[in-house]
Design a protein around this motif. Sequence first.
Motif, PDB file in Angstrom:
ATOM      1  N   GLN A  31       0.831  -1.203   0.000  1.00 43.01           N
ATOM      2  CA  GLN A  31       0.000   0.000   0.000  1.00 43.01           C
ATOM      3  C   GLN A  31       0.868   1.255   0.000  1.00 43.01           C
ATOM      4  O   GLN A  31       0.553   2.237  -0.679  1.00 43.01           O
ATOM      5  CB  GLN A  31      -0.940  -0.003   1.214  1.00 43.01           C
ATOM      6  CG  GLN A  31      -2.022  -1.039   1.148  1.00 43.01           C
ATOM      7  CD  GLN A  31      -2.784  -1.176   2.452  1.00 43.01           C
ATOM      8  OE1 GLN A  31      -2.416  -0.609   3.475  1.00 43.01           O
ATOM      9  NE2 GLN A  31      -3.859  -1.943   2.415  1.00 43.01           N
ATOM     10  N   ILE A  32       1.941   1.233   0.748  1.00 45.28           N
ATOM     11  CA  ILE A  32       2.841   2.385   0.829  1.00 45.28           C
ATOM     12  C   ILE A  32       3.626   2.545  -0.468  1.00 45.28           C
ATOM     13  O   ILE A  32       3.651   3.624  -1.063  1.00 45.28           O
ATOM     14  CB  ILE A  32       3.794   2.243   2.028  1.00 45.28           C
ATOM     15  CG1 ILE A  32       3.015   2.343   3.341  1.00 45.28           C
ATOM     16  CG2 ILE A  32       4.903   3.297   1.975  1.00 45.28           C
ATOM     17  CD1 ILE A  32       3.804   1.941   4.571  1.00 45.28           C
ATOM     18  N   GLY A  36       1.169   4.519  -2.841  1.00 48.67           N
ATOM     19  CA  GLY A  36       1.522   5.839  -2.319  1.00 48.67           C
ATOM     20  C   GLY A  36       0.794   6.190  -1.028  1.00 48.67           C
ATOM     21  O   GLY A  36       0.735   7.356  -0.643  1.00 48.67           O
ATOM     22  N   TYR A  37       0.243   5.189  -0.349  1.00 48.89           N
ATOM     23  CA  TYR A  37      -0.492   5.431   0.898  1.00 48.89           C
ATOM     24  C   TYR A  37       0.481   5.427   2.071  1.00 48.89           C
ATOM     25  O   TYR A  37       0.419   4.587   2.962  1.00 48.89           O
ATOM     26  CB  TYR A  37      -1.594   4.399   1.083  1.00 48.89           C
ATOM     27  CG  TYR A  37      -2.618   4.369  -0.024  1.00 48.89           C
ATOM     28  CD1 TYR A  37      -2.887   5.498  -0.802  1.00 48.89           C
ATOM     29  CD2 TYR A  37      -3.329   3.224  -0.303  1.00 48.89           C
ATOM     30  CE1 TYR A  37      -3.833   5.471  -1.808  1.00 48.89           C
ATOM     31  CE2 TYR A  37      -4.284   3.191  -1.317  1.00 48.89           C
ATOM     32  CZ  TYR A  37      -4.521   4.318  -2.064  1.00 48.89           C
ATOM     33  OH  TYR A  37      -5.452   4.285  -3.072  1.00 48.89           O
ATOM     34  N   ASP A  38       1.360   6.413   2.059  1.00 45.13           N
ATOM     35  CA  ASP A  38       2.386   6.537   3.094  1.00 45.13           C
ATOM     36  C   ASP A  38       1.823   7.295   4.298  1.00 45.13           C
ATOM     37  O   ASP A  38       0.665   7.726   4.282  1.00 45.13           O
ATOM     38  CB  ASP A  38       3.623   7.221   2.520  1.00 45.13           C
ATOM     39  CG  ASP A  38       3.335   8.610   1.971  1.00 45.13           C
ATOM     40  OD1 ASP A  38       2.233   9.159   2.209  1.00 45.13           O
ATOM     41  OD2 ASP A  38       4.222   9.160   1.305  1.00 45.13           O
ATOM     42  N   ILE A 104      -6.177  -1.567   9.080  1.00 46.48           N
ATOM     43  CA  ILE A 104      -6.264  -1.376  10.527  1.00 46.48           C
ATOM     44  C   ILE A 104      -4.903  -0.967  11.070  1.00 46.48           C
ATOM     45  O   ILE A 104      -4.794  -0.046  11.898  1.00 46.48           O
ATOM     46  CB  ILE A 104      -6.795  -2.650  11.211  1.00 46.48           C
ATOM     47  CG1 ILE A 104      -8.280  -2.834  10.876  1.00 46.48           C
ATOM     48  CG2 ILE A 104      -6.572  -2.607  12.719  1.00 46.48           C
ATOM     49  CD1 ILE A 104      -8.837  -4.181  11.243  1.00 46.48           C
ATOM     50  N   LEU A 105      -3.849  -1.622  10.606  1.00 47.27           N
ATOM     51  CA  LEU A 105      -2.489  -1.248  11.011  1.00 47.27           C
ATOM     52  C   LEU A 105      -2.200   0.205  10.637  1.00 47.27           C
ATOM     53  O   LEU A 105      -1.678   0.973  11.454  1.00 47.27           O
ATOM     54  CB  LEU A 105      -1.474  -2.192  10.357  1.00 47.27           C
ATOM     55  CG  LEU A 105      -0.005  -1.938  10.671  1.00 47.27           C
ATOM     56  CD1 LEU A 105       0.260  -2.026  12.160  1.00 47.27           C
ATOM     57  CD2 LEU A 105       0.858  -2.926   9.907  1.00 47.27           C
ATOM     58  N   ALA A 106      -2.565   0.608   9.435  1.00 48.37           N
ATOM     59  CA  ALA A 106      -2.355   1.990   8.996  1.00 48.37           C
ATOM     60  C   ALA A 106      -3.106   2.974   9.891  1.00 48.37           C
ATOM     61  O   ALA A 106      -2.585   4.026  10.256  1.00 48.37           O
ATOM     62  CB  ALA A 106      -2.797   2.160   7.546  1.00 48.37           C
TER      63      ALA A 106
END
Length: 140
Positions: A31-32, A36-38, A104-106
């Motif tokens: 995802q990151i 680009g979901y940083d 959930i972790l994010a």
Amino acid sequence: MTSAGESLLAASPADQVSSAARDVLAERRRQIEAEGYDPEHDDAHGCGEIAAMAALYAMPPAVRNWCAESTGYGATFGEAILPHGWAAKLGGRRRELVKAGALILAEIERIDRASAPKMIFDSPPCAGVARPLAPGKEQA
């Protein structure tokens, strides 16, 4: 975490982490790196969008179709919980749960960053000395 959970983690060598846990962490990394979901991206979504998306993926597929017209947010639970402007990429059940776990972790990481003390720099005579920003105060 409970002491039993802490004991379990302490007793589990890294090579004994389940494939499910490895898959959730690998999905978060994907995802990151690929989407680009940083952290900066995630920090811009402080209204529960990430948790809502996780809930959508974790929700049993049949429940997504339950009537939710009374909510005013959509005709079904799936439509009602989907954040505005977001799109779900639904697939196999295990894959959806892995995505839910990564989201959930994010969200937990975003909450942790939001609750961490912010650092500010004093004006002279303490210029350059960082100190925590007092709760409820914004940097000028």
